[in-house]
Design an enzyme around this catalytic site. Structure first.
Site, PDB file in Angstrom:
ATOM      1  CG  ASN A 198      -1.756  -1.053   0.910  1.00 57.98           C
ATOM      2  OD1 ASN A 198      -2.813  -1.173  -0.053  1.00 57.98           O
ATOM      3  ND2 ASN A 198      -1.619  -2.198   2.035  1.00 57.98           N
ATOM      4  CD  GLU A 199       4.336   1.649  -2.703  1.00 58.41           C
ATOM      5  OE1 GLU A 199       5.452   1.657  -1.531  1.00 58.41           O
ATOM      6  OE2 GLU A 199       5.616   0.372  -2.817  1.00 58.41           O
TER       7      GLU A 199
END
Ligand code: F6R
Length: 631
Positions: free
Chosen positions: A158-159
């Protein structure tokens, strides 16, 4: 009421002296849950991570299975993520990682294992993600989610920009994440651009969450996640909203937390000389004034009233700290003969000294102490350089191909070896190899030779005689995988033997605080153990250990015990020496991040340190190399 520490930290943290201890505790907790559930005829559901962080945890779980009979028959697992696209047997796929690091060594049933499908066609990804979420629900949800943290603050993949409500989906990997994976894939261009990851909401639904982080590389992002605002810019910060989340850290990953970095802001302190030096250097930086110009009001306004009360007025403290820092500077890293050495970092005698530089990889020596190395040689010391690992894993295929072709040409032209020579063999193997397949022994051999020659030529420039170079090729590296190394008894024996052979007065090596599974950190631990275990009344009694920081980082100014200034010419020579390590040049020259070449990083680091000394009010040098005394 919140404790002083909790006013800063919004997620409970626990700091351990080593990652091994933290993992042993967590594994015991997991084992408890597994056994309790087995007693109730129920399953335990774990969310698992990959990467270097959980490797020690998995090793401990395997040990519990083998030595203490822990069965995983009732365990169900869901992995956080997988690259896309990637085949399951690719050397860097998370499917393969999980088999090698855990599943092949325990009795978990195959149909209890879930990993996002990295090889699936793009058009089927959406459906597969929905099915993954459904499978988690059907399993009754995740009891305990294990996480690592990326330097972008990602959990799973989850950037930055991932929303609080995100679910399992296809994501584009952040540039920084791809750079971090560059070593594993031997070049950023080979790193997949996408991944399938559980979402933030999926992770937050786990009943308990444990995030682990080891090494200084994680310190800054850990602080943002624990002490910063909740924000999409750092997806780990969403864990502040979880009722049962905690962070397990080693000392170096915790180093930027306020309780460690600025302890005077958290509560009363024991004002050791090291702590007052740290506080004064910090204050000088904070108010933008040299040390000798700091005044009482500034101490008070920045939470250092306690120090002032105990040791003030300010000017007394300023002078003491200024002198301490001034005494770290020396142009005589091996000691200055016939000089008063009471305020110098190194002893004047004996002169000359026997010096052993223990370089974890073939370019550490010149990157971190190229200038000092050259000074030691010029000042008449007997300098030995020992390369602990071959460094062959850090050579790209393109480089190996170039040298193999050269060798094959030589072999063909001299008739020496011909079709069966090493050059030809390596060329054929490189042509036949599938993407992601591990290097063959011949490919590794040629890559080792490339690094050896580069090291020899760099040392020639620094003036170290060729007969004083040794290449140990430590087995932990030859038999291991990048970022997943473990040392064994033979590694320690070889380091011990080489030290016994040299009997040095000075040892230089990495004071690395990085990830415990990295080769530099393992080498640092081996050298320390070899010195600690050497008979206390022998040569080791008179041996100083000098540590450079390593991992592209520099010691903070207050941590330095010896600062060796470099003249402009010395800096140029050092750069030329680093330049010999051509196989380490980046694969994509000319991209926007200008400082990525090793010589550029070294130059920037050494210049920045000179500037930091200047700002404290000391002399203005071109560049400085820095060391901390280890013993
Ligand atoms: C891995 C994952 C990532 C890693 C993170 C840290 O499954 O989801 O979030 O935990 O990138 O990686 P390492 O542990 O290699 O530093």
């Amino acid at each position: 009421m919140k404790s002083e520490k909790e006013q800063f930290e919004k997620i409970p943290t626990r700091i351990y002296p080593s990652a091994d201890q933290a993992c042993a505790e967590l594994a015991a907790e997991m084992a408890d849950l597994i056994r309790r559930r087995a007693g109730e005829n129920r399953r335990a559901v774990f969310g698992l991570a990959t990467g270097s962080t959980p490797v020690r945890l998995y090793r401990e779980l395997i040990r519990l299975h083998r030595e203490e009979g822990l069965s995983f028959a009732n365990v169900v697992t869901f992995n956080l993520d997988e690259y896309h696209p990637i085949e399951p047997d690719h050397s860097q796929s998370y499917h393969r990682f999980m088999r090698e690091q855990l599943f092949d060594h325990i009795d978990i049933p195959d149909d209890h294992i879930h990993i996002p499908p990295g090889a699936i066609e793009r058009t089927k990804v959406f459906q597969a993600c929905a099915a993954y979420e459904e499978a988690i629900r059907e399993a009754g949800g995740i009891d305990l989610q294990i996480l690592g943290i990326g330097r972008t603050g990602h959990i799973g993949f989850n950037e930055p920009g991932s929303g609080r409500d995100s679910r399992t989906r296809l994501v584009t990997l952040d540039r920084l994440t791809r750079q971090d994976a560059e070593k594993d894939f031997l070049g950023e261009a080979n790193v997949p651009r996408y991944a399938i990851t559980m979402g933030v909401a999926t992770i937050l639904e786990a009943r308990a969450v444990v995030l682990m982080a080891w090494g200084e590389g994680k310190a800054a992002i850990v602080r943002r996640a624990v002490e910063g605002e909740i924000s999409e810019a750092v997806s780990a910060s969403f864990l502040q909203e979880h009722r049962n989340a905690r962070f397990l850290l080693d000392d170096s990953a915790a180093a930027d937390l306020t309780q460690r970095k600025l302890p005077w802001r958290v509560g009363p302190c024991d004002w050791t000389p090291a702590l007052s030096r740290r506080a004064v250097v910090w204050l000088s930086d904070r108010v933008g004034k040299p040390v000798l110009k700091l005044v009482d009001e500034e101490y008070n306004e920045h939470g250092m009233g306690e120090l002032l009360t105990e040791e003030g007025p300010a000017y007394n403290i300023n002078i003491r700290v200024f002198n301490q820092i001034q005494h770290t500077i020396t142009g005589w890293p091996g000691g200055k003969p016939n000089a008063d050495d009471s305020h110098r970092p190194e002893r004047a005698t004996p002169h000359p000294k026997r010096v052993a530089v223990l370089s974890p990889e073939p370019h550490d020596d010149v990157c971190f102490l190229g200038g000092t190395l050259n000074r030691l040689v010029r000042q008449g010391h007997e300098v030995h350089v020992v390369y602990l690992t071959s460094g062959n894993l850090a050579v790209a295929d393109e480089e190996a191909r170039k040298y193999a072709a050269f060798l094959a040409d030589v072999e063909a032209s001299t008739g020496d070896g011909g079709a069966s020579g090493l050059g030809r063999i390596v060329l054929d193997q490189l042509a036949a190899r599938r993407p992601g397949a591990p290097d063959t022994p011949e490919i590794r051999r040629i890559k080792s030779l490339i690094r050896r020659e580069e090291a020899r030529s760099a040392c020639r420039i620094c003036g170290v005689p060729e007969g004083q170079l040794r290449f140990l090729d430590l087995p932990f590296y030859e038999n291991g995988r990048l970022r997943q190394f473990f040392a064994g008894p033979e590694d320690l024996d070889r380091v011990r033997e080489v030290l016994e052979a040299i009997r040095p007065h000075q040892v230089y090596t990495a004071g690395d605080l990085s990830d415990p599974a990295s080769s530099r950190r393992i080498c640092a631990d081996l050298v320390r153990r070899a010195l600690d275990e050497s008979p206390a009344d022998g040569w080791v009694r008179d041996c100083y250990l000098w540590l450079y920081r390593g991992s592209d980082q520099e010691w903070a100014t207050d941590e330095i015990d010896m600062a060796v200034p470099l003249s402009p010419d010395e800096l140029s020579l050092k750069i030329l020496a680093i330049y010999q390590h051509q196989s380490q040049k980046r694969q994509l020259p000319g991209r926007e991040d200008r400082l990525r070449e090793a010589w550029q990083q070294a130059e920037a680091r050494n210049r920045a340190l000179a500037l930091a000394y200047d700002r404290l009010g000391l002399a203005e040098y071109e560049a400085i190399e820095a060391f901390r005394r280890g013993r």
